[in-house]
Design a protein around this motif. Structure first.
Motif, PDB file in Angstrom:
ATOM      1  N   ILE A  29       0.839  -1.207   0.000  1.00  0.00           N
ATOM      2  CA  ILE A  29       0.000   0.000   0.000  1.00  0.00           C
ATOM      3  C   ILE A  29       0.872   1.254   0.000  1.00  0.00           C
ATOM      4  CG2 ILE A  29      -1.661   1.341   1.337  1.00  0.00           C
ATOM      5  CD1 ILE A  29      -2.661  -1.421   2.436  1.00  0.00           C
ATOM      6  N   ALA A  30       1.850   1.294   0.925  1.00  0.00           N
ATOM      7  CA  ALA A  30       2.703   2.476   1.042  1.00  0.00           C
ATOM      8  C   ALA A  30       3.506   2.729  -0.227  1.00  0.00           C
ATOM      9  CB  ALA A  30       3.646   2.321   2.232  1.00  0.00           C
ATOM     10  N   SER A  31       4.123   1.682  -0.768  1.00  0.00           N
ATOM     11  CA  SER A  31       4.931   1.849  -1.977  1.00  0.00           C
ATOM     12  C   SER A  31       4.068   2.199  -3.182  1.00  0.00           C
ATOM     13  CB  SER A  31       5.751   0.584  -2.260  1.00  0.00           C
ATOM     14  OG  SER A  31       4.916  -0.543  -2.457  1.00  0.00           O
ATOM     15  N   SER A  32       2.796   1.768  -3.171  1.00  0.00           N
ATOM     16  CA  SER A  32       1.879   2.140  -4.247  1.00  0.00           C
ATOM     17  C   SER A  32       1.596   3.641  -4.203  1.00  0.00           C
ATOM     18  CB  SER A  32       0.566   1.348  -4.130  1.00  0.00           C
ATOM     19  OG  SER A  32       0.770  -0.026  -4.345  1.00  0.00           O
ATOM     20  N   PHE A  33       1.341   4.162  -3.007  1.00  0.00           N
ATOM     21  CA  PHE A  33       1.110   5.597  -2.884  1.00  0.00           C
ATOM     22  C   PHE A  33       2.363   6.405  -3.208  1.00  0.00           C
ATOM     23  CE2 PHE A  33      -2.665   4.354  -0.426  1.00  0.00           C
ATOM     24  CZ  PHE A  33      -3.598   5.243  -0.946  1.00  0.00           C
ATOM     25  N   MET A  34       3.529   5.816  -2.942  1.00  0.00           N
ATOM     26  CA  MET A  34       4.790   6.485  -3.274  1.00  0.00           C
ATOM     27  C   MET A  34       5.120   6.378  -4.767  1.00  0.00           C
ATOM     28  SD  MET A  34       7.175   5.012  -0.178  1.00  0.00           S
ATOM     29  CE  MET A  34       6.758   5.271   1.551  1.00  0.00           C
ATOM     30  N   LYS A  35       4.325   5.546  -5.478  1.00  0.00           N
ATOM     31  CA  LYS A  35       4.511   5.308  -6.912  1.00  0.00           C
ATOM     32  C   LYS A  35       5.829   4.598  -7.233  1.00  0.00           C
ATOM     33  CE  LYS A  35       1.639   9.239  -8.218  1.00  0.00           C
ATOM     34  NZ  LYS A  35       1.521  10.492  -9.027  1.00  0.00           N
ATOM     35  N   ILE A  36       6.227   3.706  -6.315  1.00  0.00           N
ATOM     36  CA  ILE A  36       7.457   2.944  -6.534  1.00  0.00           C
ATOM     37  C   ILE A  36       7.214   1.442  -6.401  1.00  0.00           C
ATOM     38  CG2 ILE A  36       8.987   4.801  -5.771  1.00  0.00           C
ATOM     39  CD1 ILE A  36       9.176   3.391  -3.045  1.00  0.00           C
ATOM     40  N   ALA A  37       5.936   1.035  -6.334  1.00  0.00           N
ATOM     41  CA  ALA A  37       5.603  -0.368  -6.063  1.00  0.00           C
ATOM     42  C   ALA A  37       6.119  -1.323  -7.133  1.00  0.00           C
ATOM     43  CB  ALA A  37       4.091  -0.530  -5.913  1.00  0.00           C
ATOM     44  N   SER A  38       6.147  -0.878  -8.378  1.00  0.00           N
ATOM     45  CA  SER A  38       6.555  -1.776  -9.462  1.00  0.00           C
ATOM     46  C   SER A  38       8.065  -1.796  -9.689  1.00  0.00           C
ATOM     47  CB  SER A  38       5.857  -1.371 -10.764  1.00  0.00           C
ATOM     48  OG  SER A  38       6.204  -0.045 -11.124  1.00  0.00           O
ATOM     49  N   ASP A  39       8.791  -0.971  -8.952  1.00  0.00           N
ATOM     50  CA  ASP A  39      10.250  -0.907  -9.100  1.00  0.00           C
ATOM     51  C   ASP A  39      10.894  -2.167  -8.538  1.00  0.00           C
ATOM     52  OD1 ASP A  39      12.817   0.610  -9.550  1.00  0.00           O
ATOM     53  OD2 ASP A  39      12.948   0.293  -7.387  1.00  0.00           O
ATOM     54  N   ASP A  40      11.821  -2.752  -9.279  1.00  0.00           N
ATOM     55  CA  ASP A  40      12.452  -4.004  -8.846  1.00  0.00           C
ATOM     56  C   ASP A  40      13.234  -3.844  -7.543  1.00  0.00           C
ATOM     57  OD1 ASP A  40      11.791  -5.977 -10.942  1.00  0.00           O
ATOM     58  OD2 ASP A  40      12.813  -4.568 -12.251  1.00  0.00           O
ATOM     59  N   PHE A  41      13.888  -2.714  -7.370  1.00  0.00           N
ATOM     60  CA  PHE A  41      14.638  -2.522  -6.127  1.00  0.00           C
ATOM     61  C   PHE A  41      13.697  -2.380  -4.936  1.00  0.00           C
ATOM     62  CE2 PHE A  41      16.567   0.267  -2.894  1.00  0.00           C
ATOM     63  CZ  PHE A  41      17.574  -0.593  -2.468  1.00  0.00           C
ATOM     64  N   THR A  42      12.553  -1.739  -5.133  1.00  0.00           N
ATOM     65  CA  THR A  42      11.576  -1.618  -4.049  1.00  0.00           C
ATOM     66  C   THR A  42      11.135  -2.994  -3.570  1.00  0.00           C
ATOM     67  OG1 THR A  42      10.741   0.494  -4.884  1.00  0.00           O
ATOM     68  CG2 THR A  42       9.312  -0.727  -3.391  1.00  0.00           C
ATOM     69  N   LYS A  43      10.864  -3.885  -4.530  1.00  0.00           N
ATOM     70  CA  LYS A  43      10.456  -5.248  -4.174  1.00  0.00           C
ATOM     71  C   LYS A  43      11.560  -5.959  -3.404  1.00  0.00           C
ATOM     72  CE  LYS A  43       7.470  -5.669  -8.247  1.00  0.00           C
ATOM     73  NZ  LYS A  43       7.246  -6.374  -9.533  1.00  0.00           N
TER      74      LYS A  43
END
Length: 270
Positions: A29-43
């Motif tokens: 949820i948080a990374s989605s709001f930050m607009k970084i959820a699909s980033d490979d490093f975020t995962k």
């Protein structure tokens, strides 16, 4: 991902990893709001910083980790279902990790379950008051069954700790014993998940730059410190009050996500 994103996600990990509210769900949820959820490093980051949370358990319960080999054998037995199903369903799980609406649905369903858990297993606590050791023993069969319950957390939003704690209570463990075993089981489970994620990341041809390495170090430190506080607070609260507040919290957050998705903006497009 920038420095602030890393700090926020690490704090969320530390607070939610051992609470029955789903750390993975909250970070999606948080990374989605930050607009970084699909980033490979975020995962990668959201998995690797679990090492800090693991260390918090080892530090707080270090005596238990030097008690006997039987302790490790039982953890291994409980860990086996997650290894098998995790490998078999790896692609399916990765796909689910990108869906905030699955998180919302799981939060709500799990919330209603937590509202009833204290009533369903009240006998465990009553018997424990009469005989403090009546519901604290964990057999190999019990460990294996808890391990299967833990696998429910492969659905984002379910909560690894919540599933394994409830699993323990179905085996007549009291709340505190079930929660502590869930904490211990997190060590091999999250270490294995981290090792696999790192392997997959490098196997896919990615490399970490200096900023990303620094973010991982900082994230683990923050997750460790926050987890120390969260674990102690949760055990004290759970022993006295039970699960209801976590159930209400999950339902409210889940409903809020649906409202945002259908009336404000689609979460899947974040």
């Amino acid at each position: 991902m920038d420095l602030l994103d890393a700090i926020i996600l690490a704090i969320i990990e530390g607070i939610t990893e051992y609470l029955p509210v789903s750390s993975t769900g909250h970070m999606i949820i948080a990374s989605s709001f930050m607009k970084i959820a699909s980033d490979d490093f975020t995962k990668l980051f959201t998995i690797v910083i679990q090492l800090g949370a693991i260390l918090a358990v080892v530090v707080l319960y270090w005596k238990r980790f030097f008690q006997s080999m039987d302790f490790y054998y039982k953890l291994l037995v409980a860990f086996i279902p997650a290894v098998i199903l995790g490998l078999l369903l790896n692609d399916v799980i990765d796909g689910l990790l990108e869906s905030p609406l699955i998180v919302a649905t799981s939060l709500i369903i799990g919330g209603f379950i937590l509202l009833k858990v204290d009533d369903w297993f009240a006998a465990n606590e009553i018997e424990d008051e009469k005989n403090p050791t009546a519901h604290t023993e964990i057999s190999y069969a019990t460990a294996l069954k808890i391990g299967f319950f833990q696998c429910l957390a492969m659905i984002p939003g379910t909560s690894r700790s919540g599933a394994s704690i409830v699993g323990g209570m179905t085996q007549k463990l009291n709340r505190k014993t079930a929660a502590e075993f869930s904490f211990f089981l997190a060590v091999p489970t999250m270490f294995g998940a981290t090792a696999k994620k790192l392997f997959d990341y490098y196997n896919a041809g990615f490399e970490l730059n200096s900023d990303q390495i620094n973010y991982l170090i900082l994230g683990n430190v923050i997750a460790f410190i926050v987890s120390l506080i969260a674990i102690k607070s949760f055990i004290d609260y759970l022993s006295k009050k039970g699960f209801k507040i976590f159930g209400y919290y999950r339902i409210v957050v889940g409903i809020a996500l649906f409202v945002i998705h259908y009336f404000i903006f689609p979460l899947t497009t974040i």
